[in-house]
Design a protein around this motif. Sequence first.
Motif, PDB file in Angstrom:
ATOM      1  N   ASN A  79     -13.672  -0.666 -69.662  1.00 10.46           N
ATOM      2  CA  ASN A  79     -14.580   0.455 -69.428  1.00 10.46           C
ATOM      3  C   ASN A  79     -15.893   0.010 -68.796  1.00 10.46           C
ATOM      4  O   ASN A  79     -16.297   0.532 -67.773  1.00 10.46           O
ATOM      5  N   ASN A 137     -14.519   5.658 -65.774  1.00 11.27           N
ATOM      6  CA  ASN A 137     -13.757   4.828 -66.709  1.00 11.27           C
ATOM      7  C   ASN A 137     -12.352   4.486 -66.235  1.00 11.27           C
ATOM      8  O   ASN A 137     -11.585   3.883 -66.984  1.00 11.27           O
ATOM      9  N   GLY A 173      -8.264   5.459 -68.948  1.00 10.41           N
ATOM     10  CA  GLY A 173      -9.634   5.950 -68.955  1.00 10.41           C
ATOM     11  C   GLY A 173     -10.342   5.594 -70.240  1.00 10.41           C
ATOM     12  O   GLY A 173     -10.574   4.429 -70.535  1.00 10.41           O
ATOM     13  N   TYR A 231      -8.684  10.084 -74.659  1.00  8.16           N
ATOM     14  CA  TYR A 231      -9.895  10.889 -74.827  1.00  8.16           C
ATOM     15  C   TYR A 231     -10.194  11.609 -73.526  1.00  8.16           C
ATOM     16  O   TYR A 231     -10.537  12.783 -73.521  1.00  8.16           O
ATOM     17  N   GLY A 232     -10.058  10.893 -72.401  1.00 13.60           N
ATOM     18  CA  GLY A 232     -10.215  11.557 -71.125  1.00 13.60           C
ATOM     19  C   GLY A 232     -10.534  10.609 -69.995  1.00 13.60           C
ATOM     20  O   GLY A 232     -10.988   9.479 -70.195  1.00 13.60           O
ATOM     21  N   TYR A 233     -10.270  11.090 -68.783  1.00 16.72           N
ATOM     22  CA  TYR A 233     -10.713  10.423 -67.568  1.00 16.72           C
ATOM     23  C   TYR A 233     -12.038  11.043 -67.145  1.00 16.72           C
ATOM     24  O   TYR A 233     -12.217  12.261 -67.224  1.00 16.72           O
ATOM     25  N   TYR A 234     -12.958  10.198 -66.672  1.00 14.90           N
ATOM     26  CA  TYR A 234     -14.213  10.751 -66.192  1.00 14.90           C
ATOM     27  C   TYR A 234     -13.955  11.654 -64.998  1.00 14.90           C
ATOM     28  O   TYR A 234     -13.145  11.355 -64.121  1.00 14.90           O
ATOM     29  N   SER A 235     -14.674  12.771 -64.940  1.00 19.83           N
ATOM     30  CA  SER A 235     -14.539  13.734 -63.852  1.00 19.83           C
ATOM     31  C   SER A 235     -15.919  14.176 -63.409  1.00 19.83           C
ATOM     32  O   SER A 235     -16.823  14.372 -64.226  1.00 19.83           O
ATOM     33  N   PHE A 294     -14.947  14.959 -69.028  1.00 16.51           N
ATOM     34  CA  PHE A 294     -13.696  14.226 -69.134  1.00 16.51           C
ATOM     35  C   PHE A 294     -12.525  15.187 -68.967  1.00 16.51           C
ATOM     36  O   PHE A 294     -12.628  16.381 -69.253  1.00 16.51           O
ATOM     37  N   LYS A 295     -11.411  14.650 -68.501  1.00 13.07           N
ATOM     38  CA  LYS A 295     -10.159  15.396 -68.414  1.00 13.07           C
ATOM     39  C   LYS A 295      -9.104  14.621 -69.183  1.00 13.07           C
ATOM     40  O   LYS A 295      -8.750  13.509 -68.809  1.00 13.07           O
ATOM     41  N   SER A 296      -8.602  15.205 -70.264  1.00 11.62           N
ATOM     42  CA  SER A 296      -7.634  14.515 -71.105  1.00 11.62           C
ATOM     43  C   SER A 296      -6.220  14.796 -70.636  1.00 11.62           C
ATOM     44  O   SER A 296      -5.898  15.902 -70.184  1.00 11.62           O
ATOM     45  N   ILE A 337     -10.192  17.727 -74.536  1.00 12.80           N
ATOM     46  CA  ILE A 337     -10.569  16.323 -74.647  1.00 12.80           C
ATOM     47  C   ILE A 337      -9.880  15.729 -75.873  1.00 12.80           C
ATOM     48  O   ILE A 337      -9.724  16.396 -76.898  1.00 12.80           O
TER      49      ILE A 337
END
Length: 743
Positions: free
Chosen positions: A50, A349, A383, A406-410, A415-417, A449
């Motif tokens: 990360n 991330n 992520g 938990y999620g990808y940074y957007s 975040f997008k899980s 998320i």
Amino acid sequence: MQSKAILTLAVILTVLGTGMPSLAQYKIDTTVPVRIQGNQLKNPWVGGLNAPIFSEVDMNGDGIKDLFVFDREGFRVSTYINNGTPGQVDYTFAPEYEYRFPNENYDWILLKDYDCDGKEDMFAYNASNAGMTIFRNDYTTQGGLKFTQTYSVLNSKYGTVTANLYVARVNLPALVDIDYDGDLDVLTFPVTGNYIEFHKNRAKENFNRCDTLVMEVEFSCFGNFGLSGLSNSAILNAGCRIAAEPPHVSGDELVQHSLHSGSCMIALDIDGDNDYDILNGDILGDNMLLVVNGGSSSGAVMSSQDSLFPQYDVSVDMFTFPAPYYFDADNDGNKDFIVTPCISGPAENYNNVWMYKNTTNNTTNVFNYTKNRFLSDEMIEVGAGANTVLYDIDTDGRTDMIIGNYGYYSDILPFKSAVSYYRNTGTNTAPEFDLISDDFGGFMSLGLIGLKPTFGDIDADGDADIMLGNTDGNIIYYTNTAGAGNQPAYTLTQVQLVNQLGAVIDVGQFSTPQLVDVNRDGKLDLLIGERSGNVNYYENTGTANVPQFTLVTTSFGGLNVTNGLNLYGYSYPNMYDSAGVYQLLVGSVTGYIYQYNNIDNNLGGNFNLVDSMYYSIHEPVNISVASADLTGDGYRELLVGNNAGGVTLYKYDTTTSVIDLPSQPANFMLYPNPASDQLVVKFDVVSPVERAVSLYDVTGRLMATQNINSGIALFDVSQFASGVYHCRVVEGNQVSDKIFIVR
């Protein structure tokens, strides 16, 4: 919490010399193949990246610089051996070196040679004094890699006052020989964070030696420039080269005197003119700033800047707060340019390790953008956060690997899980995993998320249905309509799972469900972990094909994985049947796995805490755990996810003779672990018979022993060499062992 570098024990404890059987344990298994689009990943089980900080160091003594990576996310360490193939990025994950590096919750670690012996020493941020603790690299051919603390805090002379050389927690200093006099100097930002302090090492001048650090502020405004308080850009010709507090300036530049904490820099001679220039990443921008030194090594004057470096190629644009690194990543003799986030949390991330290849040499340094996933493209990476599941979701008889995150940074949402599905394309004795989808089920479209999947045939039609936990604390229920033997196809059944009364099941925040037949009545019940650290138990009081979930308790087994150092526990349950007896593993915020037994016929009682540091596995932080026998050898593998978005596969080590332990004596704990001065062995209850408590090193040599009837034993380990040890307790004919580490 301690780092993965210390407590992920990749060393096999082969006990020799005493005739005592060796200790079995879990170790990281790097051999199971993982493929993405047909390409086999070189280092799939590293555990993600990360906010990595890169340093070079020769770990195995072959003369080739290997790679040490400290991730600010969870204070994680990962180590890589450089195979040295000319012109290629050729690193192999080597977790056996991780525990060699001291790590006591340091916020950052950099490796630089300060004593001129060619071996990189360790500089670590010490929060207790807002400065640096330093360890000397004492590698030997016989003993291997070892670090010895030489400075508990590095001091510097500020005029007539000597104090700790200040470095902010979120900053990274530059550790180089700025004035080319043969000893290591330090560039760092002071409290205000707008000017760079040059701390000159006077070891050569005072003692004609370079194996010590005698620091003094030479300039409080190195290079006669400052940083803007509005963006990651430079204010040149600041008129502040004297060795004193920088003068105030007028007009719009006054803003630069506001508190400006958050700069990660390196010093390098980018243009080959024998003086140091600055590359700086900053909390105030997504860009990289190059400030060029138009002066000399003895009198730096920053004369020009590129705030879109390298604007001749692809400019750095990384959300948020990028950090620069400069080392030869591809073994061609030229140092390359690497960029990562300098902070964890709200930052890129996934596409977060940019590599720029040096296409010329170390004098002219022309960098061309090569990729945005250096190293991480060779590992499983989802992520932020990795919620692991092992389950045969296509009913082909082979256990698959599923990972929520938990999620990808957007740029649009924080975040997008999503859920990733790795199908087991190997065999029941030799698993292999192929990525089928990184948005399995299309669940990213939910906009949630922290998706945590669990599978089970809830409606008794022979295929695997799915439930999803998330940070909202409720459960989403999908029915698999594909039928047995087919790839799953999901239909939304309940957007929020309800109980038998029709009320929404809501555990607060961070629901982590597991479908398991808790009461062994042939119907799948529901365990749900949550942020508070407890586990909720919902019994399926419906029928085999029409489930109804009734709350039995919010404190299943009386367990809670919150400790005194954390407000929350983030429990992650994994209950499984072992030879007809239920065992329960629970992941936690600390990065440790808790183990419980005494579950069968005791569903309304308190379970027995067997271990709060299960096999000393540690993958910081907020870890998930899944278990299954992937190789058909009768032992369960463990798939452990962590906050950095990666996973690590642990295999039970059966390569040495294993103790056939009888039932364990009363539960005991070891703390602190790692220990440096005193080790406490604490038992739950006082024994009616005398206990023998003994400490052994990895060769089986007895280090200390006590016979006690009380509930506690204290050992002085201050004279123990750094390394891995184990504690054995003998109580009558019962034996129990636990591993600990001395630093």
